[in-house]
Write a protein that holds these residues in place. Structure first.
Motif, PDB file in Angstrom:
ATOM      1  N   VAL A  59      26.841  10.437 -10.940  1.00  0.00           N
ATOM      2  CA  VAL A  59      27.849   9.380 -10.909  1.00  0.00           C
ATOM      3  C   VAL A  59      27.152   8.064 -11.224  1.00  0.00           C
ATOM      4  CG1 VAL A  59      29.525   8.125  -9.496  1.00  0.00           C
ATOM      5  CG2 VAL A  59      29.212  10.597  -9.168  1.00  0.00           C
ATOM      6  N   ARG A  60      27.668   7.346 -12.213  1.00  0.00           N
ATOM      7  CA  ARG A  60      27.137   6.025 -12.545  1.00  0.00           C
ATOM      8  C   ARG A  60      28.258   5.007 -12.452  1.00  0.00           C
ATOM      9  NH1 ARG A  60      22.164   6.018 -14.992  1.00  0.00           N
ATOM     10  NH2 ARG A  60      22.566   4.065 -16.073  1.00  0.00           N
ATOM     11  N   ILE A  61      27.969   3.872 -11.848  1.00  0.00           N
ATOM     12  CA  ILE A  61      28.928   2.775 -11.748  1.00  0.00           C
ATOM     13  C   ILE A  61      28.259   1.526 -12.284  1.00  0.00           C
ATOM     14  CG2 ILE A  61      30.307   1.342 -10.191  1.00  0.00           C
ATOM     15  CD1 ILE A  61      30.627   3.780  -8.403  1.00  0.00           C
ATOM     16  N   ALA A  62      28.908   0.906 -13.257  1.00  0.00           N
ATOM     17  CA  ALA A  62      28.347  -0.261 -13.942  1.00  0.00           C
ATOM     18  C   ALA A  62      26.938   0.047 -14.446  1.00  0.00           C
ATOM     19  CB  ALA A  62      28.346  -1.478 -13.029  1.00  0.00           C
ATOM     20  N   GLY A  63      26.730   1.282 -14.911  1.00  0.00           N
ATOM     21  CA  GLY A  63      25.451   1.689 -15.473  1.00  0.00           C
ATOM     22  C   GLY A  63      24.394   2.082 -14.468  1.00  0.00           C
ATOM     23  N   VAL A  64      24.715   2.042 -13.175  1.00  0.00           N
ATOM     24  CA  VAL A  64      23.730   2.326 -12.130  1.00  0.00           C
ATOM     25  C   VAL A  64      24.008   3.692 -11.516  1.00  0.00           C
ATOM     26  CG1 VAL A  64      22.779   1.580  -9.918  1.00  0.00           C
ATOM     27  CG2 VAL A  64      23.445  -0.123 -11.634  1.00  0.00           C
ATOM     28  N   THR A  65      22.993   4.554 -11.494  1.00  0.00           N
ATOM     29  CA  THR A  65      23.123   5.858 -10.868  1.00  0.00           C
ATOM     30  C   THR A  65      23.361   5.691  -9.376  1.00  0.00           C
ATOM     31  OG1 THR A  65      21.679   6.884 -12.506  1.00  0.00           O
ATOM     32  CG2 THR A  65      21.971   8.068 -10.441  1.00  0.00           C
ATOM     33  N   GLN A  66      24.342   6.407  -8.862  1.00  0.00           N
ATOM     34  CA  GLN A  66      24.691   6.315  -7.449  1.00  0.00           C
ATOM     35  C   GLN A  66      23.910   7.336  -6.628  1.00  0.00           C
ATOM     36  OE1 GLN A  66      27.333   3.734  -6.493  1.00  0.00           O
ATOM     37  NE2 GLN A  66      26.214   3.315  -8.389  1.00  0.00           N
ATOM     38  N   GLY A  67      23.236   6.852  -5.602  1.00  0.00           N
ATOM     39  CA  GLY A  67      22.573   7.738  -4.652  1.00  0.00           C
ATOM     40  C   GLY A  67      21.146   8.108  -4.975  1.00  0.00           C
ATOM     41  N   TYR A  68      20.703   7.836  -6.210  1.00  0.00           N
ATOM     42  CA  TYR A  68      19.352   8.215  -6.625  1.00  0.00           C
ATOM     43  C   TYR A  68      18.664   7.063  -7.334  1.00  0.00           C
ATOM     44  CZ  TYR A  68      20.457  13.089  -5.624  1.00  0.00           C
ATOM     45  OH  TYR A  68      20.795  14.271  -4.998  1.00  0.00           O
ATOM     46  N   ALA A  69      17.340   7.038  -7.247  1.00  0.00           N
ATOM     47  CA  ALA A  69      16.563   6.083  -8.028  1.00  0.00           C
ATOM     48  C   ALA A  69      16.769   6.364  -9.513  1.00  0.00           C
ATOM     49  CB  ALA A  69      15.079   6.178  -7.665  1.00  0.00           C
ATOM     50  N   GLU A  70      16.641   5.327 -10.341  1.00  0.00           N
ATOM     51  CA  GLU A  70      16.907   5.479 -11.767  1.00  0.00           C
ATOM     52  C   GLU A  70      15.847   6.311 -12.484  1.00  0.00           C
ATOM     53  OE1 GLU A  70      19.477   4.659 -13.550  1.00  0.00           O
ATOM     54  OE2 GLU A  70      20.574   3.677 -11.945  1.00  0.00           O
ATOM     55  N   GLU A  71      14.626   6.312 -11.978  1.00  0.00           N
ATOM     56  CA  GLU A  71      13.541   7.044 -12.637  1.00  0.00           C
ATOM     57  C   GLU A  71      13.040   8.164 -11.742  1.00  0.00           C
ATOM     58  OE1 GLU A  71      12.602   6.591 -15.658  1.00  0.00           O
ATOM     59  OE2 GLU A  71      13.730   4.751 -16.072  1.00  0.00           O
ATOM     60  N   PRO A  72      12.675   9.322 -12.309  1.00  0.00           N
ATOM     61  CA  PRO A  72      12.144  10.419 -11.491  1.00  0.00           C
ATOM     62  C   PRO A  72      10.739  10.109 -10.996  1.00  0.00           C
ATOM     63  CG  PRO A  72      11.989  10.955 -13.822  1.00  0.00           C
ATOM     64  CD  PRO A  72      12.735   9.652 -13.731  1.00  0.00           C
ATOM     65  N   LEU A  73      10.328  10.842  -9.967  1.00  0.00           N
ATOM     66  CA  LEU A  73       8.965  10.745  -9.475  1.00  0.00           C
ATOM     67  C   LEU A  73       8.010  11.393 -10.481  1.00  0.00           C
ATOM     68  CD1 LEU A  73       9.682  11.760  -5.767  1.00  0.00           C
ATOM     69  CD2 LEU A  73       9.305   9.450  -6.659  1.00  0.00           C
ATOM     70  N   ALA A  74       6.720  11.227 -10.238  1.00  0.00           N
ATOM     71  CA  ALA A  74       5.720  11.756 -11.172  1.00  0.00           C
ATOM     72  C   ALA A  74       5.825  13.269 -11.336  1.00  0.00           C
ATOM     73  CB  ALA A  74       4.316  11.375 -10.682  1.00  0.00           C
ATOM     74  N   LYS A  80      16.100  10.409  -3.687  1.00  0.00           N
ATOM     75  CA  LYS A  80      17.341   9.914  -3.096  1.00  0.00           C
ATOM     76  C   LYS A  80      17.105   8.530  -2.522  1.00  0.00           C
ATOM     77  CE  LYS A  80      21.151  11.452  -0.194  1.00  0.00           C
ATOM     78  NZ  LYS A  80      22.118  11.325  -1.289  1.00  0.00           N
ATOM     79  N   LEU A  81      18.080   7.650  -2.696  1.00  0.00           N
ATOM     80  CA  LEU A  81      17.944   6.274  -2.207  1.00  0.00           C
ATOM     81  C   LEU A  81      17.999   6.221  -0.685  1.00  0.00           C
ATOM     82  CD1 LEU A  81      20.299   4.391  -4.704  1.00  0.00           C
ATOM     83  CD2 LEU A  81      17.789   4.448  -4.735  1.00  0.00           C
ATOM     84  N   PRO A  82      17.389   5.208  -0.090  1.00  0.00           N
ATOM     85  CA  PRO A  82      17.510   5.023   1.356  1.00  0.00           C
ATOM     86  C   PRO A  82      18.972   4.808   1.745  1.00  0.00           C
ATOM     87  CG  PRO A  82      15.786   3.613   0.435  1.00  0.00           C
ATOM     88  CD  PRO A  82      16.526   4.190  -0.719  1.00  0.00           C
ATOM     89  N   SER A  83      19.298   5.142   2.986  1.00  0.00           N
ATOM     90  CA  SER A  83      20.686   5.050   3.444  1.00  0.00           C
ATOM     91  C   SER A  83      21.229   3.634   3.336  1.00  0.00           C
ATOM     92  CB  SER A  83      20.801   5.549   4.886  1.00  0.00           C
ATOM     93  OG  SER A  83      19.940   4.822   5.743  1.00  0.00           O
ATOM     94  N   ALA A  84      20.379   2.625   3.543  1.00  0.00           N
ATOM     95  CA  ALA A  84      20.845   1.245   3.446  1.00  0.00           C
ATOM     96  C   ALA A  84      21.256   0.902   2.024  1.00  0.00           C
ATOM     97  CB  ALA A  84      19.749   0.287   3.927  1.00  0.00           C
TER      98      ALA A  84
END
Length: 288
Positions: free
Chosen positions: A93-108, A114-118
């Motif tokens: 899910v992307r809103i205004a180009g921003v992925t919801q719930g996850y960081a935009e770039e994968p880990l190494a 997953k984004l912090p709850s805040a």
């Protein structure tokens, strides 16, 4: 007609963000403009129950999209995935180009973080949602219900929140009910307070999950009038409803869902007046 169940993908099979890239694929909404909301391959499974199956949808800023379909077709679950009340089993899910719930770039190691709850709460605060049931705080007046979130979440002063809440009550036609408690309001009035409460957070988009289904028939029109006013004001909206008259009059686009899939989408005239699939024809025959 029955259909064979489709196996649900696991998060490992199809992770929530795009596995190939941290950037959004090039996409436009049905109106041809850059979408505000973009759903890409959304699946949702609860155990063996596969509720959403590979749903793609783009909604432009200011567009009113109405979701229709039989009960259990996945409409409410799709809304809940948009505002992160449910986490998709797969898809993004992307809103205004921003992925919801996850960081935009994968880990190494290629995993998605997953984004912090805040941060998830911050993303969710940009989306207003109105449910079938009103969920007002019973011990608070209409005015206090609307003031609560701006004070607690946005850090507004009581004076600022009160001024905004009074303006919103006037907007939904309830300026004379500011000091009334939910038990002193009709169902239609409670739903209009719930809409005003969602608007108090100044959302980018509004989601409505069958906002008139719990109302007596004579109260439906007053709530639909508020939705029409929001649409005329340019609010981006996704509305789950069985009110075909509302869809005809207000919707820029109608999306028909069945068995967890988006079966057809187009203008109200295209879908309601000239449905293509047998499934949509049968559904319309049951509600019109």
């Amino acid at each position: 007609m029955t259909h064979a169940a489709t196996p649900a993908p696991t998060p490992e099979d199809a992770p929530a963000p795009d596995a190939a890239s941290g950037t959004a694929p090039d996409a436009t909404s049905a109106s041809g403009t850059a979408p505000l909301i973009q759903l890409e391959g959304i699946h949702k499974a609860f155990g063996d129950l596969h509720v959403l199956k590979d749903c793609d949808l783009s909604v432009a800023p200011g567009e009113v999209t109405v979701l229709i379909g039989p009960s259990g077709s996945g409409k409410s679950t799709l809304l809940r995935c948009i505002n992160q009340l449910e986490e998709p089993t797969a898809g993004r899910v992307r809103i205004a180009g921003v992925t919801q719930g996850y960081a935009e770039e994968p880990l190494a190691d290629g995993r998605w973080q997953k984004l912090p709850s805040a941060e998830i709460a911050r993303q969710r605060s940009r989306i207003g949602m109105v449910f079938q049931r009103f969920h007002l705080f019973p011990h608070m007046t209409a005015l206090a219900n609307i003031m609560e979130a701006p004070i607690q979440v946005l850090g507004r002063s009581k004076a600022e929140a009160k001024e905004s809440a009074l303006a919103l009550l006037e907007r939904v036609g309830l300026s004379d009910r500011a000091d009334h408690y939910p038990s002193e309001l009709s169902g239609g009035q409670q739903q209009r307070v719930a809409i005003a409460r969602a608007l108090a957070m100044e959302p980018e988009l509004m989601l409505f999950d069958e906002p008139t289904s719990a109302l007596d028939p004579e109260l439906v029109a007053e709530v639909l009038a508020v939705l029409k006013e929001l649409a005329e004001g340019g609010m981006t909206m996704i509305v789950v409803t069985h009110e075909m008259g509302f869809a005809r009059e207000v919707a820029d686009r109608v999306v028909f869902m069945d068995e967890g899939m988006i079966v057809e989408q187009g203008t109200a005239q295209e879908l309601i007046e000239t449905p293509r699939s047998d499934r949509l024809q049968d559904f319309l025959a049951s509600v019109l």
